[in-house]
Design a protein around this motif. Structure first.
Motif, PDB file in Angstrom:
ATOM      1  N   PHE A 113      40.383  34.699  28.885  1.00 48.47           N
ATOM      2  CA  PHE A 113      41.545  34.479  29.756  1.00 48.47           C
ATOM      3  C   PHE A 113      41.355  35.244  31.068  1.00 48.47           C
ATOM      4  O   PHE A 113      41.458  34.688  32.157  1.00 48.47           O
ATOM      5  N   GLY A 143      37.753  36.528  39.353  1.00 45.71           N
ATOM      6  CA  GLY A 143      37.615  37.423  40.502  1.00 45.71           C
ATOM      7  C   GLY A 143      38.416  36.931  41.694  1.00 45.71           C
ATOM      8  O   GLY A 143      38.688  37.671  42.626  1.00 45.71           O
ATOM      9  N   TYR A 144      38.784  35.658  41.692  1.00 43.90           N
ATOM     10  CA  TYR A 144      39.565  35.160  42.841  1.00 43.90           C
ATOM     11  C   TYR A 144      41.031  34.997  42.477  1.00 43.90           C
ATOM     12  O   TYR A 144      41.925  35.259  43.260  1.00 43.90           O
ATOM     13  N   VAL A 145      41.280  34.529  41.237  1.00 44.96           N
ATOM     14  CA  VAL A 145      42.670  34.227  40.864  1.00 44.96           C
ATOM     15  C   VAL A 145      43.476  35.525  40.779  1.00 44.96           C
ATOM     16  O   VAL A 145      44.539  35.653  41.383  1.00 44.96           O
ATOM     17  N   TRP A 146      42.908  36.533  40.043  1.00 52.14           N
ATOM     18  CA  TRP A 146      43.713  37.741  39.814  1.00 52.14           C
ATOM     19  C   TRP A 146      44.008  38.485  41.103  1.00 52.14           C
ATOM     20  O   TRP A 146      45.167  38.805  41.369  1.00 52.14           O
ATOM     21  N   PRO A 147      43.039  38.725  41.977  1.00 49.85           N
ATOM     22  CA  PRO A 147      43.408  39.434  43.219  1.00 49.85           C
ATOM     23  C   PRO A 147      44.517  38.711  43.985  1.00 49.85           C
ATOM     24  O   PRO A 147      45.457  39.342  44.457  1.00 49.85           O
ATOM     25  N   SER A 148      44.437  37.369  44.055  1.00 46.45           N
ATOM     26  CA  SER A 148      45.486  36.703  44.873  1.00 46.45           C
ATOM     27  C   SER A 148      46.851  36.926  44.241  1.00 46.45           C
ATOM     28  O   SER A 148      47.822  37.234  44.941  1.00 46.45           O
ATOM     29  N   TYR A 149      46.918  36.862  42.899  1.00 42.94           N
ATOM     30  CA  TYR A 149      48.230  37.099  42.273  1.00 42.94           C
ATOM     31  C   TYR A 149      48.682  38.535  42.493  1.00 42.94           C
ATOM     32  O   TYR A 149      49.829  38.804  42.852  1.00 42.94           O
ATOM     33  N   VAL A 176      47.780  40.734  44.804  1.00 39.98           N
ATOM     34  CA  VAL A 176      48.138  41.072  46.198  1.00 39.98           C
ATOM     35  C   VAL A 176      49.483  40.445  46.550  1.00 39.98           C
ATOM     36  O   VAL A 176      50.349  41.083  47.167  1.00 39.98           O
ATOM     37  N   THR A 177      49.690  39.202  46.118  1.00 38.06           N
ATOM     38  CA  THR A 177      50.982  38.554  46.422  1.00 38.06           C
ATOM     39  C   THR A 177      52.119  39.368  45.834  1.00 38.06           C
ATOM     40  O   THR A 177      53.049  39.766  46.553  1.00 38.06           O
ATOM     41  N   TYR A 226      36.242  32.398  37.554  1.00 41.81           N
ATOM     42  CA  TYR A 226      37.054  32.427  38.776  1.00 41.81           C
ATOM     43  C   TYR A 226      38.024  33.606  38.782  1.00 41.81           C
ATOM     44  O   TYR A 226      38.768  33.785  39.743  1.00 41.81           O
ATOM     45  N   MET A 282      38.490  33.647  33.134  1.00 44.89           N
ATOM     46  CA  MET A 282      38.887  32.379  33.771  1.00 44.89           C
ATOM     47  C   MET A 282      37.681  31.605  34.292  1.00 44.89           C
ATOM     48  O   MET A 282      37.580  31.283  35.478  1.00 44.89           O
ATOM     49  N   GLU A 283      36.722  31.374  33.355  1.00 42.59           N
ATOM     50  CA  GLU A 283      35.512  30.594  33.714  1.00 42.59           C
ATOM     51  C   GLU A 283      34.915  31.128  35.031  1.00 42.59           C
ATOM     52  O   GLU A 283      34.602  30.367  35.951  1.00 42.59           O
TER      53      GLU A 283
END
Lengths: 67, 240, 221, 218
Positions: free
Chosen positions: A16, A24-30, A32-33, A22, A19-20
């Protein structure tokens, strides 16, 4: 027995988070938001609390002058 | 309806009653939106899991535009009908709008990295978002640039109205400019066809961002009303 | 009409008497363009490709630099109040000041552009369209900039603020100005871009004059 | 026979009530002197009369017509002397004065009346001197020469005598008498004792804040 189940559960969590690839990109964006929105909220609330305090103080001094 | 809220003290009372409800609504909506978005919606067949960034990026981009238009409307009302609360609403919206624009840019570039291989591509929408960010920063700088707050509000209201006329022109020019320098490899950004199970988290998150905006707006407006009262009390002390 | 001419004559008079000011703006314009080869490297083909962009960006920055003083001096010495009280409409006075600004900064930029085009190895056809695009584009720069100059009257750190406010609004002029020149260099037609620049100028003429006059009125209050 | 009048003017500056319920009527040939402590709104009232400032409420009238209807028309019939003297350091004295003269009455600002105005205020000899060499008193006299060089029915003078020596004040007084004799009106805010015959007086302290400010404009 437990470990087998735990092993499977641990894999699920790791997949989980991963995330295949990704993750490294999905978690930072969440993160930081969420972080930025919370910071903005906290700053605004602190601004409100500070103003309420100074208003309180000013109104008391005004009341003392009147008495 | 507008004038019912015109009286600041009545607004303060209503705002403090409404605020907890708005707060809980935001937390609830965001919670369900995140749960649906992260846990039980499918990955995209093309982009895989990275499509989940969309649930944060698209609502932020919508909010960036929404805040600028609501700022312009509030500034317009403030200028034309001299409505004190409208000016304050415009001033309170700017930081929220700027924050969402920055988030849209940040998540946009994070979403784009796996697809385009670079952090930043001069894609038409991202560039327009970047220009919008500078329109916000210009507004915030102008509003704080004057010692007399009334002057600051008036100048920046005029600026945001001038900006509003320019937003479509800039958007048109940037789109046109972008088609000119169209690097061949750019993938269409909104590629994934949004099926039903993806739509729900997207709308929920968009709604959560809106209630969040109203929450911050209420807190900020209460603070600005009080800071105005403080300024008047101080002036009275000086002038006696 | 005579109000317009009176203010225009006085402003040109002032500009000529303080000749150094418009000179500094032109020198700033030339300097920016000269600095670029040091940054981007001297290869002629790279310079030729970026030439029109560099010259246009330099024109934008130079006009922003010179616009801060447009209303500031009159605001500080009280003439702006008297100008708004005269029997001549404030919009006419703003237009006169913008024309004076264009004559003292826009025109010198256009005159020095060929020299810079040579420096940046731009070919002849490109140069001709560059001048045409500058002639059509720089008046809108002065007009939009005048609104910014009126908005920052009385603000702290006006100069930097002016640039922050009006540079985003300059983008359409920059984009179409540069693409007019690029189109010609790559052998296409540049008529469409020039027409759009002209349309932008015609739209800016009434709107910006009115917006600047309104901002001045509320600045004088 | 034009009349300049106003009723229950309410002026707000920076969130503070400056004065409320102020009215006046001024007929041709009359003068009005504004007195009151610093910050009581003398300058604000003059700026209201000139149209630089909009009153929060209340109406100003020239004859029957509201002045806000036609700001340019109103601007054309008044001279306003504020705290700043609007002298361009690079332009000579006569150029400064003739610019305002030509702007005021449609470009026919001829040299003669400019020189005449400068002479009445005793600075005719400074005609060719650039503005940057003038002292504060001379700058103020150049500013006053500006209003003498072109006729206008209404003079609004905000502390015109600051930086003026005794001799210039008397020449200003004679100019005002001459202006009033010609049917002109004058409104002056001043601290020094100017000799003015049968003038009305408004003490701004009397119109200070009567209603609490907080409710009205937050």
């Amino acid at each position: 027995m437990g470990s087998y189940k735990d092993g499977k559960v641990m894999d699920q969590i790791r997949d989980f988070i991963n995330m295949e690839g990704y993750g490294g990109y999905v978690w930072p964006s969440y993160l930081v938001t969420a972080g930025l929105m919370i910071i903005l909220l906290v700053i605004t609330r602190r601004f409100l609390k500070a103003n309420m305090a100074t208003l309180e103080a000013l109104e008391n001094t005004a009341k003392e002058d009147v008495e | 309806m507008l004038h019912r809220f015109a009286n600041p003290t009545r607004f303060l009372r209503i705002a403090s009653i409404a605020q907890p409800w708005i707060a809980w609504a935001t937390i609830l909506l965001a919670g369900t939106g995140l749960y649906l978005g992260l846990f039980n919606s499918p990955a995209d067949y093309q982009q895989g899991e990275s499509v989940r960034i969309m649930y944060v990026h698209v609502p932020a981009a919508w909010m960036a535009m929404f805040c600028y238009t609501s700022m312009a409307i509030a500034a317009g009302i403030g200028l034309i009908w001299k409505h004190p609360l409208a000016d304050i609403a415009a001033k309170a919206t700017a930081p929220v709008g700027a924050c969402f624009t920055f988030l849209a840019l940040f998540t946009g570039s994070l979403w784009g990295k796996p697809m385009w291989g670079t952090w930043w591509v001069w894609d038409a929408r991202l560039t327009s978002m970047l220009v919008l960010l500078f329109l916000y920063l210009g507004y915030i700088a102008l509003i704080n640039a004057f010692d007399d707050p009334a002057r600051g509000t008036k100048s920046s209201s005029i600026l945001v109205l001038v900006g509003l006329i320019n937003v479509p022109i800039i958007k048109f020019s940037v789109d046109w400019w972008n088609t000119l320098h169209q690097p061949a490899s750019v993938l269409r950004m909104d590629g994934p066809s949004i099926d039903e199970s993806m739509l729900w988290p997207l709308l929920l998150m968009a709604l959560a961002f809106k209630t969040y905006y109203i929450w911050v707006l209420l807190v900020r407006i209460r603070a600005e009303i009080i800071s105005n009262k403080i300024r008047i009390l101080r002036l009275r002390q000086v002038h006696g | 009409m005579n109000g317009f001419m009176t203010v225009l004559k006085r402003d040109l008079h002032l500009a000529i008497r303080q000749g150094i000011d418009s000179m500094t703006v032109v020198m700033f314009f030339v300097l920016i363009v000269i600095i670029f080869p040091f940054g981007v490297g001297p290869e002629p083909n790279i310079l030729a490709r970026v030439a029109s962009g560099v010259i246009w960006v330099a024109a934008l920055l130079a006009s922003t630099l010179s616009l801060e003083r447009l209303f500031q001096i009159d605001y500080e010495d009280g003439s702006l109040e008297l100008l708004s009280l005269s029997s001549v409409a404030l919009e006419v006075i703003v237009l006169a000041k913008v024309t004076a600004h264009w004559l003292t900064t826009g025109l010198p930029l256009i005159i020095t552009a060929p020299l810079l085009a040579v420096l940046l190895n731009m070919n002849k056809e490109g140069l001709l369209v560059l001048i045409l695009a500058l002639v059509v584009g720089t008046p809108s720069l002065s007009l939009v900039g005048a609104v910014g100059a009126a908005l920052i009257l009385g603000a702290r750190r006006g100069g930097v603020l002016l640039a922050l406010i009006i540079l985003p609004l300059y983008l359409p002029v920059l984009i179409f100005g540069v693409s007019a020149v690029d189109a010609i260099i790559n052998g296409f037609e540049a008529k469409a871009q020039l027409l759009i620049l002209g349309a932008f100028f015609l739209a800016a003429l009434p709107l910006c004059t009115w917006a600047a006059a309104t901002s001045i009125k509320q600045a004088i209050e | 026979m034009n009349i300049f009048s106003a009723e229950n003017l309410f002026c707000v500056r920076g969130g503070r009530t400056v004065f409320t319920g102020l009215g006046f009527t001024l007929k041709a040939g009359e003068a009005l002197v504004l007195v009151g402590p610093n910050g009581s709104g003398k300058s604000s009232l003059l700026r209201l009369m000139a149209g630089l400032l909009k009153p929060a409420s209340g109406i100003l009238r020239w004859g029957a017509e509201e002045i806000s209807e036609d700001p340019e028309g109103h601007g054309g019939r008044l001279h306003y002397v504020g705290h700043h003297d609007a002298i361009k350091p690079v332009l000579s004295v006569s150029e400064n004065v003739s610019f305002w003269a030509s702007l005021m009455n449609g470009g026919s600002g001829n040299g003669e009346t400019t020189l005449g105005a400068l002479n009445t205020l005793g600075i005719g000899h400074l005609e060719k001197v650039p503005g940057r060499f003038l002292s504060a008193g001379q700058k103020r006299r150049v500013n006053l020469a500006r209003i003498l060089s072109t006729p206008a029915p209404l003079w609004l003078l905000d502390e015109p005598t600051t930086a003026l020596d005794r001799e210039s004040i008397t020449s200003l007084e004679t100019a005002i008498i001459h202006h009033r004799a010609g049917g002109g009106m004058v409104v002056i805010s001043t601290h020094s004792d100017m000799q003015l015959a049968n003038h009305q007086v408004i003490d701004l302290a009397g119109f200070a804040e009567t209603c609490p400010m907080l409710e009205h404009s937050l």
